[in-house]
Design a protein around this motif. Structure first.
Motif, PDB file in Angstrom:
ATOM      1  N   HIS A 180      44.292  74.679  31.780  1.00  0.00           N
ATOM      2  CA  HIS A 180      43.440  75.869  31.900  1.00  0.00           C
ATOM      3  C   HIS A 180      43.094  75.970  33.378  1.00  0.00           C
ATOM      4  O   HIS A 180      42.357  75.145  33.904  1.00  0.00           O
ATOM      5  CB  HIS A 180      42.186  75.644  31.054  1.00  0.00           C
ATOM      6  CG  HIS A 180      41.135  76.704  31.178  1.00  0.00           C
ATOM      7  ND1 HIS A 180      41.093  77.796  30.347  1.00  0.00           N
ATOM      8  CD2 HIS A 180      40.088  76.835  32.028  1.00  0.00           C
ATOM      9  CE1 HIS A 180      40.045  78.545  30.672  1.00  0.00           C
ATOM     10  NE2 HIS A 180      39.415  77.996  31.693  1.00  0.00           N
ATOM     11  N   HIS A 186      42.891  84.371  34.855  1.00  0.00           N
ATOM     12  CA  HIS A 186      44.003  83.415  34.725  1.00  0.00           C
ATOM     13  C   HIS A 186      45.329  84.057  35.123  1.00  0.00           C
ATOM     14  O   HIS A 186      45.413  85.274  35.252  1.00  0.00           O
ATOM     15  CB  HIS A 186      44.084  82.934  33.272  1.00  0.00           C
ATOM     16  CG  HIS A 186      42.852  82.223  32.826  1.00  0.00           C
ATOM     17  ND1 HIS A 186      42.620  80.899  33.083  1.00  0.00           N
ATOM     18  CD2 HIS A 186      41.747  82.675  32.176  1.00  0.00           C
ATOM     19  CE1 HIS A 186      41.446  80.553  32.603  1.00  0.00           C
ATOM     20  NE2 HIS A 186      40.883  81.610  32.053  1.00  0.00           N
ATOM     21  N   HIS A 207      42.016  78.633  36.616  1.00  0.00           N
ATOM     22  CA  HIS A 207      41.607  79.973  37.059  1.00  0.00           C
ATOM     23  C   HIS A 207      42.377  80.374  38.304  1.00  0.00           C
ATOM     24  O   HIS A 207      42.718  79.542  39.145  1.00  0.00           O
ATOM     25  CB  HIS A 207      40.094  80.014  37.288  1.00  0.00           C
ATOM     26  CG  HIS A 207      39.332  80.110  36.008  1.00  0.00           C
ATOM     27  ND1 HIS A 207      38.909  81.311  35.476  1.00  0.00           N
ATOM     28  CD2 HIS A 207      38.971  79.157  35.121  1.00  0.00           C
ATOM     29  CE1 HIS A 207      38.307  81.077  34.319  1.00  0.00           C
ATOM     30  NE2 HIS A 207      38.325  79.784  34.087  1.00  0.00           N
ATOM     31  N   LYS A 210      40.733  71.244  32.617  1.00  0.00           N
ATOM     32  CA  LYS A 210      39.979  72.486  32.749  1.00  0.00           C
ATOM     33  C   LYS A 210      39.652  72.709  34.222  1.00  0.00           C
ATOM     34  O   LYS A 210      38.708  72.140  34.761  1.00  0.00           O
ATOM     35  CB  LYS A 210      38.701  72.347  31.911  1.00  0.00           C
ATOM     36  CG  LYS A 210      37.852  73.567  31.831  1.00  0.00           C
ATOM     37  CD  LYS A 210      36.723  73.295  30.838  1.00  0.00           C
ATOM     38  CE  LYS A 210      35.536  74.213  31.054  1.00  0.00           C
ATOM     39  NZ  LYS A 210      35.877  75.639  30.995  1.00  0.00           N
ATOM     40  N   ARG A 213      38.046  85.900  25.452  1.00  0.00           N
ATOM     41  CA  ARG A 213      36.940  85.049  25.898  1.00  0.00           C
ATOM     42  C   ARG A 213      36.933  84.912  27.431  1.00  0.00           C
ATOM     43  O   ARG A 213      36.241  85.627  28.131  1.00  0.00           O
ATOM     44  CB  ARG A 213      37.001  83.680  25.202  1.00  0.00           C
ATOM     45  CG  ARG A 213      35.660  82.950  25.101  1.00  0.00           C
ATOM     46  CD  ARG A 213      35.147  82.322  26.383  1.00  0.00           C
ATOM     47  NE  ARG A 213      35.986  81.238  26.887  1.00  0.00           N
ATOM     48  CZ  ARG A 213      35.723  80.572  28.010  1.00  0.00           C
ATOM     49  NH1 ARG A 213      34.636  80.844  28.713  1.00  0.00           N
ATOM     50  NH2 ARG A 213      36.562  79.653  28.442  1.00  0.00           N
ATOM     51  N   ASP A 214      37.743  84.015  27.953  1.00  0.00           N
ATOM     52  CA  ASP A 214      37.551  83.680  29.363  1.00  0.00           C
ATOM     53  C   ASP A 214      37.934  84.811  30.315  1.00  0.00           C
ATOM     54  O   ASP A 214      37.316  84.970  31.370  1.00  0.00           O
ATOM     55  CB  ASP A 214      38.335  82.408  29.718  1.00  0.00           C
ATOM     56  CG  ASP A 214      37.740  81.680  30.904  1.00  0.00           C
ATOM     57  OD1 ASP A 214      36.764  82.184  31.488  1.00  0.00           O
ATOM     58  OD2 ASP A 214      38.245  80.602  31.253  1.00  0.00           O
TER      59      ASP A 214
END
Ligand code: CO
Length: 467
Positions: free
Chosen positions: A203, A239, A205, A174, A12-13
């Protein structure tokens, strides 16, 4: 001390951030069995922008994708990202649609729903949290992390407590915009652990280059679960690399107990995809650089790659710097919304418009106007009355939970949907969120079923729109 658990984001991400969500189910298939063997806490596999990308660009049924992943990964918990009352669309939906979408997601194989609201307005999570709990799913409430005067530790603890009192099973920080510095991560996780009983997940980035350090400090402060991406689709706007985090914590009290050999099996599949995406132009090498601009402009990974590809397509790539500088100004004007879908798009397009037209708010997008009017909920900071007036005019300002103003609508969607195109109950949810885009997909699906090849050229174009 409890070991740290890992959520792998490759399905997904990771690809949402690096290749604008263009990984196909066909690309995923070869890695699924090996992914299932690793023993991840969960694999984030659905939701976010994947649903839209399936219908709009990949000519895929998102539900079929979910069922396929579920079938090939029977052991691992599958996780999705869910935008509260927006679900996976870009406006608020009535409660009956949210209810039905949550139920169908769980029915088709989702175990964990990560639910967030772009404005951190808890009223926008109420329905989704209640529906997911009614389905016995694991409900994770996510905090949209951002920086600014009002975003103190107290602010985050207060919001986390609101989420906990709604009954969430865990809480996620997030950090979509890669703003979380390592020492702030330590303080934030420590504050949450001191005040919150449910597990805390991070989470973060990698965009600004901080995320791996932030995750390590979060671990030292007692974080329970970390999001990572298998190395070929890690770093850049994605990530921290799964293998690196696993190796970092090995033989410490935080040991993830994941096996590097098993991770390498997954890596071997994904490295092939990475080479393919570089070759076909989907993976833009400029997104792989550490980009300290994120710390100045607070642009999340997905937004940066979207702005870049949007401006490129419009032949305006040269204006990126000006647009990036305009974003924080537009954000301040509009009540300091954290930048995450859909607010990232709303603020991003308005900033782009302000720059392209050479005059601020000469033209205002419908969505920006809606946000200023309160249609997305309460912004973290009150918007200046004069600015409101300038954008909204004499229209009524909304202060209640926005969905309270939306009458039930699933029956209307069912009536509107052409019956000859429907193949499954879930189709109404594609239509509810993506309207004509969904109908066009249904038509192509029907044509394919009857061997009609008329749309084939179109489909080819859709597969690699960035290249
Ligand atoms: Co993300």
């Amino acid at each position: 001390m409890a070991k740290v658990k890992i959520t792998e984001t490759v399905l997904r991400d990771a690809h949402q951030s690096l290749i604008a969500t263009r990984m196909t189910t066909e690309d995923m298939l070869p890695m699924l069995a090996d992914l299932d063997k690793v023993g991840f806490y969960s694999v984030e596999a659905w939701g976010g922008a994947t649903y839209d990308a399936c219908l709009r660009y990949l000519d895929e049924d998102p539900w079929e994708r979910l069922r396929t992943i579920r079938k090939h990964m029977p052991k691992t918990k599958l996780q999705m990202l869910f935008r509260g009352q927006n679900m996976l669309g870009y406006r608020h939906y009535a409660d009956d649609v949210v209810d039905y979408f949550v139920k169908k997601s769980v029915d088709n194989g989702i175990d964990i729903l990560r639910i967030f609201d772009a404005l951190n307005d808890p009223r926008n999570l109420e329905t989704a949290v209640r529906s997911a709990k009614a389905c016995d799913a694991h409900v994770q409430g996510a905090i949209s992390y951002t920086t600014g005067e009002v975003f103190t530790l107290e602010y985050y603890v207060r919001y986390a407590k609101q989420l906990e009192s709604m009954g969430v099973d865990s809480i996620c920080i997030k950090d979509m915009a890669s703003l979380l510095t390592p020492y702030t991560a330590f303080d934030l996780v420590r504050a949450l652990k001191a005040n919150i009983k449910v597990p805390i997940q991070l989470h973060s980035h990698f965009t600004s280059g901080l995320a791996a350090m932030a995750e390590l400090k979060a671990v030292e402060a007692g974080v329970d679960i970390l999001d990572t991406a298998i190395s070929p689709l890690a770093l850049g706007t994605s990530h921290p690399a799964t293998e690196a985090i696993v190796a970092t914590l090995k033989e410490t009290p935080y040991d993830t107990e994941l096996d590097l050999e098993k991770l390498n099996k997954v890596r071997e599949h994904v490295v092939v995809l990475r080479e393919k995406y570089i070759k076909n132009g989907l993976l833009d090498p400029s997104l792989l650089m550490v980009d300290p601009k994120a710390l100045m402009y607070q642009i999340p990974g997905g937004m940066l790659s979207n702005l870049l590809s949007q401006l490129k397509q419009a032949g305006k790539a040269g204006l990126l710097k000006e647009v990036l500088e305009e974003v924080p100004r537009v954000r301040k004007d509009s009540g300091m919304p954290p930048l995450v879908t859909p607010t990232s798009q709303i603020v991003g397009s308005q900033a782009a418009l302000n720059v392209i037209l050479g005059e601020r708010y000469k033209s205002v997008t419908k969505e920006f106007r809606s946000m200023v009017r309160g249609e997305y909920g309460q912004t973290p900071v009150a918007i200046d009355d004069d600015f409101k007036k300038k954008i909204v005019g004499d229209d009524k300002i909304i202060t209640c939970r926005p969905a309270d103003l939306i009458p039930d609508e699933i029956d209307r969607f069912r009536r509107e949907l052409p019956l000859n195109l429907v193949e499954q109950e879930e189709d109404v949810l594609s239509y509810a969120q993506f309207g004509d885009t969904a109908v066009k997909f249904f038509e192509r699906r029907r044509d394919r079923k009857y061997g009609i090849d008329s749309e084939h050229a179109d489909h080819e174009k859709l597969v690699h729109p960035v290249a």
